[in-house]
Design a protein around this motif. Sequence first.
Motif, PDB file in Angstrom:
ATOM      1  N   LEU A 143       9.818  -0.164  -4.068  1.00  0.00           N
ATOM      2  CA  LEU A 143       8.791   0.483  -3.260  1.00  0.00           C
ATOM      3  C   LEU A 143       9.446   1.665  -2.557  1.00  0.00           C
ATOM      4  CD1 LEU A 143       7.253  -2.711  -1.624  1.00  0.00           C
ATOM      5  CD2 LEU A 143       6.257  -1.385  -3.492  1.00  0.00           C
ATOM      6  N   VAL A 144       8.829   2.818  -2.651  1.00  0.00           N
ATOM      7  CA  VAL A 144       9.389   4.021  -2.037  1.00  0.00           C
ATOM      8  C   VAL A 144       8.326   4.674  -1.162  1.00  0.00           C
ATOM      9  CG1 VAL A 144      10.440   6.263  -2.408  1.00  0.00           C
ATOM     10  CG2 VAL A 144      10.949   4.375  -3.985  1.00  0.00           C
ATOM     11  N   GLU A 145       8.591   4.678   0.139  1.00  0.00           N
ATOM     12  CA  GLU A 145       7.668   5.289   1.083  1.00  0.00           C
ATOM     13  C   GLU A 145       8.016   6.761   1.296  1.00  0.00           C
ATOM     14  OE1 GLU A 145       8.516   1.079   2.825  1.00  0.00           O
ATOM     15  OE2 GLU A 145       9.642   2.705   1.875  1.00  0.00           O
ATOM     16  N   GLY A 149      -2.417  12.785  18.954  1.00  0.00           N
ATOM     17  CA  GLY A 149      -3.711  13.212  18.463  1.00  0.00           C
ATOM     18  C   GLY A 149      -3.692  13.719  17.037  1.00  0.00           C
ATOM     19  N   GLY A 150      -2.523  13.885  16.485  1.00  0.00           N
ATOM     20  CA  GLY A 150      -2.385  14.398  15.121  1.00  0.00           C
ATOM     21  C   GLY A 150      -2.565  13.327  14.070  1.00  0.00           C
ATOM     22  N   SER A 151      -2.384  13.737  12.813  1.00  0.00           N
ATOM     23  CA  SER A 151      -2.597  12.848  11.671  1.00  0.00           C
ATOM     24  C   SER A 151      -1.428  12.933  10.703  1.00  0.00           C
ATOM     25  CB  SER A 151      -3.884  13.235  10.927  1.00  0.00           C
ATOM     26  OG  SER A 151      -5.008  13.101  11.752  1.00  0.00           O
ATOM     27  N   LEU A 152      -1.246  11.852   9.973  1.00  0.00           N
ATOM     28  CA  LEU A 152      -0.277  11.806   8.887  1.00  0.00           C
ATOM     29  C   LEU A 152      -0.839  10.912   7.794  1.00  0.00           C
ATOM     30  CD1 LEU A 152       3.238  11.232  10.553  1.00  0.00           C
ATOM     31  CD2 LEU A 152       2.519  13.267   9.292  1.00  0.00           C
ATOM     32  N   ARG A 153      -0.395  11.165   6.560  1.00  0.00           N
ATOM     33  CA  ARG A 153      -0.703  10.253   5.470  1.00  0.00           C
ATOM     34  C   ARG A 153       0.603   9.796   4.849  1.00  0.00           C
ATOM     35  NH1 ARG A 153      -3.800  10.942  -0.315  1.00  0.00           N
ATOM     36  NH2 ARG A 153      -1.807  11.957  -0.827  1.00  0.00           N
ATOM     37  N   LEU A 154       0.808   8.502   4.898  1.00  0.00           N
ATOM     38  CA  LEU A 154       1.982   7.899   4.279  1.00  0.00           C
ATOM     39  C   LEU A 154       1.639   7.456   2.870  1.00  0.00           C
ATOM     40  CD1 LEU A 154       3.252   5.649   7.218  1.00  0.00           C
ATOM     41  CD2 LEU A 154       3.669   8.088   6.801  1.00  0.00           C
ATOM     42  N   SER A 155       2.632   7.510   1.997  1.00  0.00           N
ATOM     43  CA  SER A 155       2.484   7.039   0.628  1.00  0.00           C
ATOM     44  C   SER A 155       3.559   6.015   0.321  1.00  0.00           C
ATOM     45  CB  SER A 155       2.608   8.201  -0.366  1.00  0.00           C
ATOM     46  OG  SER A 155       1.645   9.192  -0.131  1.00  0.00           O
ATOM     47  N   CYS A 156       3.226   5.089  -0.559  1.00  0.00           N
ATOM     48  CA  CYS A 156       4.187   4.095  -1.022  1.00  0.00           C
ATOM     49  C   CYS A 156       4.001   3.947  -2.522  1.00  0.00           C
ATOM     50  CB  CYS A 156       3.988   2.770  -0.317  1.00  0.00           C
ATOM     51  SG  CYS A 156       4.968   1.417  -1.016  1.00  0.00           S
ATOM     52  N   ALA A 157       4.990   4.377  -3.272  1.00  0.00           N
ATOM     53  CA  ALA A 157       4.933   4.292  -4.720  1.00  0.00           C
ATOM     54  C   ALA A 157       5.655   3.035  -5.187  1.00  0.00           C
ATOM     55  CB  ALA A 157       5.572   5.531  -5.340  1.00  0.00           C
ATOM     56  N   GLY A 158       4.978   2.253  -5.997  1.00  0.00           N
ATOM     57  CA  GLY A 158       5.557   1.018  -6.503  1.00  0.00           C
ATOM     58  C   GLY A 158       5.948   1.137  -7.961  1.00  0.00           C
ATOM     59  N   SER A 159       6.985   0.401  -8.345  1.00  0.00           N
ATOM     60  CA  SER A 159       7.408   0.358  -9.737  1.00  0.00           C
ATOM     61  C   SER A 159       8.070  -0.981 -10.006  1.00  0.00           C
ATOM     62  CB  SER A 159       8.373   1.506 -10.062  1.00  0.00           C
ATOM     63  OG  SER A 159       9.550   1.411  -9.277  1.00  0.00           O
ATOM     64  N   GLY A 160       8.159  -1.337 -11.282  1.00  0.00           N
ATOM     65  CA  GLY A 160       8.817  -2.583 -11.656  1.00  0.00           C
ATOM     66  C   GLY A 160       7.934  -3.811 -11.589  1.00  0.00           C
ATOM     67  N   LYS A 175       5.006  -3.247   1.802  1.00  0.00           N
ATOM     68  CA  LYS A 175       5.439  -4.573   1.363  1.00  0.00           C
ATOM     69  C   LYS A 175       4.525  -5.081   0.261  1.00  0.00           C
ATOM     70  CE  LYS A 175       5.409  -9.356   3.053  1.00  0.00           C
ATOM     71  NZ  LYS A 175       5.079 -10.222   4.212  1.00  0.00           N
ATOM     72  N   VAL A 176       5.138  -5.779  -0.685  1.00  0.00           N
ATOM     73  CA  VAL A 176       4.372  -6.490  -1.702  1.00  0.00           C
ATOM     74  C   VAL A 176       5.013  -7.855  -1.908  1.00  0.00           C
ATOM     75  CG1 VAL A 176       5.685  -5.570  -3.666  1.00  0.00           C
ATOM     76  CG2 VAL A 176       3.330  -6.328  -4.007  1.00  0.00           C
ATOM     77  N   ILE A 177       4.184  -8.848  -2.178  1.00  0.00           N
ATOM     78  CA  ILE A 177       4.686 -10.182  -2.511  1.00  0.00           C
ATOM     79  C   ILE A 177       4.408 -10.405  -3.991  1.00  0.00           C
ATOM     80  CG2 ILE A 177       4.540 -12.646  -2.079  1.00  0.00           C
ATOM     81  CD1 ILE A 177       3.570 -11.991   0.746  1.00  0.00           C
ATOM     82  N   VAL A 178       5.461 -10.538  -4.756  1.00  0.00           N
ATOM     83  CA  VAL A 178       5.352 -10.727  -6.198  1.00  0.00           C
ATOM     84  C   VAL A 178       5.964 -12.072  -6.552  1.00  0.00           C
ATOM     85  CG1 VAL A 178       5.996  -9.856  -8.475  1.00  0.00           C
ATOM     86  CG2 VAL A 178       5.476  -8.246  -6.614  1.00  0.00           C
ATOM     87  N   ARG A 179       5.155 -12.935  -7.103  1.00  0.00           N
ATOM     88  CA  ARG A 179       5.597 -14.285  -7.501  1.00  0.00           C
ATOM     89  C   ARG A 179       6.327 -14.969  -6.355  1.00  0.00           C
ATOM     90  NH1 ARG A 179       6.022 -11.258 -12.135  1.00  0.00           N
ATOM     91  NH2 ARG A 179       8.188 -10.651 -11.754  1.00  0.00           N
ATOM     92  N   GLY A 180       5.742 -14.884  -5.170  1.00  0.00           N
ATOM     93  CA  GLY A 180       6.246 -15.598  -4.012  1.00  0.00           C
ATOM     94  C   GLY A 180       7.405 -14.952  -3.284  1.00  0.00           C
ATOM     95  N   ARG A 181       7.853 -13.802  -3.742  1.00  0.00           N
ATOM     96  CA  ARG A 181       8.980 -13.128  -3.097  1.00  0.00           C
ATOM     97  C   ARG A 181       8.501 -11.819  -2.494  1.00  0.00           C
ATOM     98  NH1 ARG A 181      14.722 -11.135  -5.889  1.00  0.00           N
ATOM     99  NH2 ARG A 181      15.425  -9.908  -4.089  1.00  0.00           N
ATOM    100  N   SER A 182       8.944 -11.553  -1.265  1.00  0.00           N
ATOM    101  CA  SER A 182       8.570 -10.328  -0.563  1.00  0.00           C
ATOM    102  C   SER A 182       9.530  -9.196  -0.904  1.00  0.00           C
ATOM    103  CB  SER A 182       8.596 -10.555   0.952  1.00  0.00           C
ATOM    104  OG  SER A 182       7.593 -11.469   1.336  1.00  0.00           O
ATOM    105  N   TYR A 183       8.942  -8.051  -1.140  1.00  0.00           N
ATOM    106  CA  TYR A 183       9.725  -6.835  -1.396  1.00  0.00           C
ATOM    107  C   TYR A 183       9.298  -5.773  -0.387  1.00  0.00           C
ATOM    108  CZ  TYR A 183      10.910  -8.996  -5.855  1.00  0.00           C
ATOM    109  OH  TYR A 183      11.368  -9.850  -6.827  1.00  0.00           O
ATOM    110  N   TRP A 184      10.299  -5.041   0.115  1.00  0.00           N
ATOM    111  CA  TRP A 184      10.056  -4.000   1.112  1.00  0.00           C
ATOM    112  C   TRP A 184      10.631  -2.676   0.616  1.00  0.00           C
ATOM    113  CZ3 TRP A 184       7.569  -5.289   5.693  1.00  0.00           C
ATOM    114  CH2 TRP A 184       7.475  -6.643   5.990  1.00  0.00           C
ATOM    115  N   GLY A 185       9.989  -1.597   1.052  1.00  0.00           N
ATOM    116  CA  GLY A 185      10.579  -0.297   0.826  1.00  0.00           C
ATOM    117  C   GLY A 185      11.629  -0.007   1.881  1.00  0.00           C
ATOM    118  N   GLN A 186      12.188   1.203   1.812  1.00  0.00           N
ATOM    119  CA  GLN A 186      13.250   1.575   2.742  1.00  0.00           C
ATOM    120  C   GLN A 186      12.706   2.084   4.070  1.00  0.00           C
ATOM    121  OE1 GLN A 186      12.041   3.571   0.503  1.00  0.00           O
ATOM    122  NE2 GLN A 186      11.813   5.529   1.576  1.00  0.00           N
TER     123      GLN A 186
END
Length: 115
Positions: A4-6, A15-26, A96-107
């Motif tokens: 996962l890459v944020e 008062g400002g705005s931001l858009r975060l992205s998280c690209a997943g692979s694997g 964060k994503v949970i895949v087959r019961g395991r949590s994965y985090w980006g940096q």
Amino acid sequence: QVQLVESGGGLVQPGGSLRLSCAGSGFTFSYAMSWYRQAPGKEREFVATILNTDGSTNYADSAKGRFTISRDNAENTVYLRMNSLKPEDTAVYYCKVIVRGRSYWGQGTQVTVSS
């Protein structure tokens, strides 16, 4: 392997705005995806989640009405649009994503709200 890459963090005025992205692979991008954040000296906390089945979303009280989580399954990406940012939103934001019961985090990506 699952990755996962944020991106999209930065310095923004109150008062400002931001858009975060998280690209997943694997992994097949068919799982619920979540955003968390961790402010200095505090524990990591839940921000928002989005299901894949019907696109249902859930938000922390602090995010309701200001943040919007969305996903683009064709691009294997989840987003967090943040509006009306406050200094207390300053934190490192993680996906964060949970895949087959395991949590994965980006940096993580740093968001700083300051004038």
